[in-house]
Design a protein around this motif. Structure first.
Motif, short mmCIF file in Angstrom:
data_model
loop_
_atom_site.label_atom_id
_atom_site.label_comp_id
_atom_site.label_asym_id
_atom_site.label_seq_id
_atom_site.Cartn_x
_atom_site.Cartn_y
_atom_site.Cartn_z
N GLY A 254 9.72 2.68 -38.98
CA GLY A 254 10.82 2.96 -39.91
C GLY A 254 10.99 4.44 -40.14
O GLY A 254 12.13 4.96 -40.16
N VAL A 255 9.90 5.16 -40.32
CA VAL A 255 9.97 6.60 -40.53
C VAL A 255 10.56 7.30 -39.31
O VAL A 255 11.40 8.21 -39.43
N GLU A 256 10.12 6.90 -38.12
CA GLU A 256 10.65 7.51 -36.91
C GLU A 256 12.15 7.26 -36.77
O GLU A 256 12.91 8.15 -36.37
N TYR A 257 12.59 6.05 -37.12
CA TYR A 257 14.01 5.74 -37.03
C TYR A 257 14.79 6.59 -38.04
O TYR A 257 15.88 7.11 -37.72
N LEU A 258 14.27 6.70 -39.24
CA LEU A 258 14.95 7.51 -40.25
C LEU A 258 15.09 8.95 -39.80
O LEU A 258 16.13 9.60 -40.02
N ARG A 259 14.09 9.50 -39.18
CA ARG A 259 14.12 10.89 -38.75
C ARG A 259 15.05 11.12 -37.56
O ARG A 259 15.71 12.15 -37.45
N GLN A 260 15.15 10.14 -36.67
CA GLN A 260 15.82 10.35 -35.40
C GLN A 260 17.21 9.72 -35.30
O GLN A 260 18.05 10.21 -34.54
N HIS A 261 17.44 8.62 -36.04
CA HIS A 261 18.67 7.86 -35.78
C HIS A 261 19.51 7.55 -37.02
O HIS A 261 20.73 7.40 -36.91
N ALA A 262 18.88 7.40 -38.18
CA ALA A 262 19.63 6.96 -39.36
C ALA A 262 20.56 8.06 -39.88
O ALA A 262 20.24 9.25 -39.79
N ARG A 263 21.70 7.65 -40.42
CA ARG A 263 22.64 8.57 -41.03
C ARG A 263 22.56 8.45 -42.55
O ARG A 263 22.34 7.36 -43.08
N PRO A 264 22.75 9.55 -43.27
CA PRO A 264 22.70 9.49 -44.73
C PRO A 264 23.90 8.73 -45.29
O PRO A 264 24.96 8.69 -44.66
N TRP A 265 23.71 8.12 -46.44
CA TRP A 265 24.82 7.45 -47.09
C TRP A 265 25.85 8.47 -47.57
O TRP A 265 25.50 9.61 -47.93
N VAL A 266 27.13 8.08 -47.57
CA VAL A 266 28.23 9.02 -47.82
C VAL A 266 28.15 9.65 -49.21
O VAL A 266 28.65 10.77 -49.42
N GLU A 267 27.55 9.00 -50.18
CA GLU A 267 27.48 9.54 -51.54
C GLU A 267 26.29 10.48 -51.74
O GLU A 267 26.17 11.10 -52.80
N SER A 268 25.42 10.59 -50.75
CA SER A 268 24.15 11.28 -50.97
C SER A 268 24.29 12.80 -51.06
O SER A 268 23.51 13.46 -51.73
N GLY A 269 25.26 13.34 -50.32
CA GLY A 269 25.44 14.78 -50.33
C GLY A 269 24.39 15.53 -49.53
O GLY A 269 24.24 16.75 -49.69
N VAL A 270 23.63 14.82 -48.66
CA VAL A 270 22.62 15.47 -47.84
C VAL A 270 22.99 15.29 -46.37
O VAL A 270 23.84 14.48 -46.01
N ASP A 271 22.34 16.08 -45.52
CA ASP A 271 22.67 16.06 -44.10
C ASP A 271 21.88 15.02 -43.31
O ASP A 271 22.32 14.61 -42.24
N ARG A 272 20.72 14.65 -43.80
CA ARG A 272 19.86 13.70 -43.07
C ARG A 272 19.41 12.58 -44.00
O ARG A 272 19.16 12.81 -45.19
N ALA A 273 19.27 11.39 -43.41
CA ALA A 273 18.82 10.25 -44.21
C ALA A 273 17.45 10.50 -44.81
O ALA A 273 17.15 10.04 -45.92
N SER A 274 16.63 11.25 -44.10
CA SER A 274 15.27 11.53 -44.59
C SER A 274 15.27 12.45 -45.83
O SER A 274 14.23 12.64 -46.45
N GLU A 275 16.44 13.00 -46.19
CA GLU A 275 16.54 13.85 -47.37
C GLU A 275 17.08 13.10 -48.58
O GLU A 275 17.10 13.65 -49.69
N GLU A 276 17.53 11.88 -48.40
CA GLU A 276 18.05 11.09 -49.52
C GLU A 276 16.95 10.81 -50.53
O GLU A 276 15.88 10.30 -50.17
N PRO A 277 17.15 11.10 -51.81
CA PRO A 277 16.09 10.87 -52.80
C PRO A 277 15.69 9.40 -52.92
O PRO A 277 14.51 9.10 -53.11
N HIS A 278 16.65 8.49 -52.80
CA HIS A 278 16.31 7.07 -52.91
C HIS A 278 15.49 6.60 -51.71
O HIS A 278 14.59 5.77 -51.85
N VAL A 279 15.81 7.14 -50.54
CA VAL A 279 15.04 6.81 -49.34
C VAL A 279 13.62 7.34 -49.47
O VAL A 279 12.64 6.64 -49.17
N ILE A 280 13.50 8.58 -49.93
CA ILE A 280 12.18 9.18 -50.09
C ILE A 280 11.33 8.36 -51.06
O ILE A 280 10.15 8.08 -50.79
N ARG A 281 11.94 7.96 -52.17
CA ARG A 281 11.20 7.16 -53.16
C ARG A 281 10.74 5.84 -52.56
O ARG A 281 9.60 5.41 -52.76
#
Length: 408
Positions: A254-281
């Protein structure tokens, strides 16, 4: 780790762990490819032997490493993170090896241990279908007029048997339960590749048939006396290692997919899914569940090694049973939680078959049906609430059988 090569004898526990990590890399490469989901894990099983992992449980006095319970548990966990089904092949091998070391004739023990040291693998054929429960055995040993013992019957859930060299089975007889070892080339023995499940496909837990097999008495053990109170603790802790490994593999994937393939949600305001606060939590929550299971697993394994120094210490027996029940419950929960809920973080594209990420949930969901956690919780709760000594179900069933024999 990469310098550990196949076929080298393992002489230290550190080397065993390094060999497991090296084998796991190769096993994971196949597990990542959905084309291998339905294929027999012949190569994976052979790698377990080639890397020396199948022989680490042989005592040093018999030419093996004599690995601790902690090391055997860790090896199963490492392999299961790559492929839970292949981890189960190793789990049942270690359990069966422990059985041949504790009982049976010198002839049987020497032959089978020698084969294990040469890379041969062990499996079992215990459970049956169609009876009141999996221990309601229809497979029987009969003594003919000429004195020969003859075996007939059939088993299912025969983990690893299709790819093993030696198979242990339980049967009924006029004298009670019988434990029997058969070589895969025994006349009258049929191994069937019919394990069709949505998970743990690589455990090859299918059918074994026995038709008029004439047994060698050296490889037959009639049960005398009650089963050991902790008789199931070793397979149980290895089952926990499988689930803990599956949880680790799911989190890493899951971590590898988040780093390499996942896109951030449109409301997040971040460039990578791995930077989303809810994902990190949420990843933090998964990591805590995994770390708890891993810590409990290692603590239970250390307690097991302590137990082996004085197996008659009843207080230590109880503590071991409770510790293993605890890690079974936590590893069960962690494997199911991480392997299922991680998809909520990865996005819809992660469900595509090409990623094969569902294999972790499928393996966890199937494997955790093996032994109901509700009964592990019952034993723990009954101990704390009512002071009832905890036990494993083989010993409890045996006690009930003895009571009925005495008319109680």
């Amino acid at each position: 780790m990469s310098n550990i090569a196949p076929h080298l004898p393992l002489r230290t526990e550190r080397h065993a762990l390094e060999a497991a990590a090296a084998a796991a890399v190769r096993i994971a490469q196949l597990a990542n490819d959905p084309a291998h989901n339905e294929q027999l894990p012949s190569r994976q099983a052979q790698w377990l032997s080639d890397y020396g992992l199948t022989a680490i449980g042989v005592p040093a006095a018999l030419g093996g490493l004599g690995a601790s319970i902690l090391t055997q548990v860790e090896v199963v966990r490492i392999i299961s993170a790559a492929d839970g089904g292949v981890g189960q092949l190793l789990q049942i091998h270690y359990v069966m090896l422990r059985g041949i070391l504790e009982d049976y004739s010198k002839t049987a023990r020497q032959r089978i241990v020698s084969d294990v040291l040469a890379g041969k693998r062990l499996a079992n054929a215990l459970a049956e279908v169609g009876g009141k429960n999996k221990f309601a055995l229809k497979t029987r040993v009969e003594r003919r007029a000429d004195g020969q013992l003859v075996l007939n019957g059939s088993k299912f859930y025969s983990t690893g048997a299709y790819l093993a060299d030696w198979i242990w089975l339980a049967a009924a007889s006029e004298q009670g339960g019988a434990g029997i070892w058969l070589h895969r080339d025994t006349p009258g023995l049929t191994l069937v590749d019919d394990w069709r499940a949505f998970g743990q496909q690589h455990s090859v837990s299918g059918t074994v048939r026995f038709e008029d097999i004439i047994l060698d008495a050296d490889y037959v053990l009639l049960r005398e006396g009650p089963m050991k109170r902790t008789g199931l603790t070793f397979p149980q802790i290895l089952h926990a290692a499988i689930d803990t490994g599956i949880a680790a593999g799911a989190l890493q994937a899951g971590v590898e997919y988040l780093r390499q393939h996942a896109r951030p949600w449109v409301e997040s305001g971040v460039d990578r899914a791995s930077e989303e606060p809810h994902v990190i939590r949420q990843i933090g929550e998964f990591a805590l569940a995994l770390r708890a299971a891993e810590s409990l697993l290692r603590e239970a394994a250390r307690l097991f090694d302590q137990h082996l120094q004085d197996e008659h210490d009843t207080a230590l027996q109880s503590e071991l049973i409770l510790a293993v029940a605890t890690v079974r419950a936590h590893s069960d929960s962690a494997s199911l939680k991480i392997s299922s809920e991680m998809f909520s973080l990865l996005g819809a594209s992660s469900a595509l078959s090409k990623w094969n990420l569902d294999r972790f949930w499928r393996n966890a969901r199937v494997h955790t049906t093996h032994d109901p956690i509700r009964w592990r919780l019952h034993h723990v709760g009954n101990y704390y609430l009512n002071g009832v000594d905890p036990g494993e179900y083989t010993a409890i069933l045996a006690k009930g059988e003895q009571g009925r024999d005495r008319g109680q």
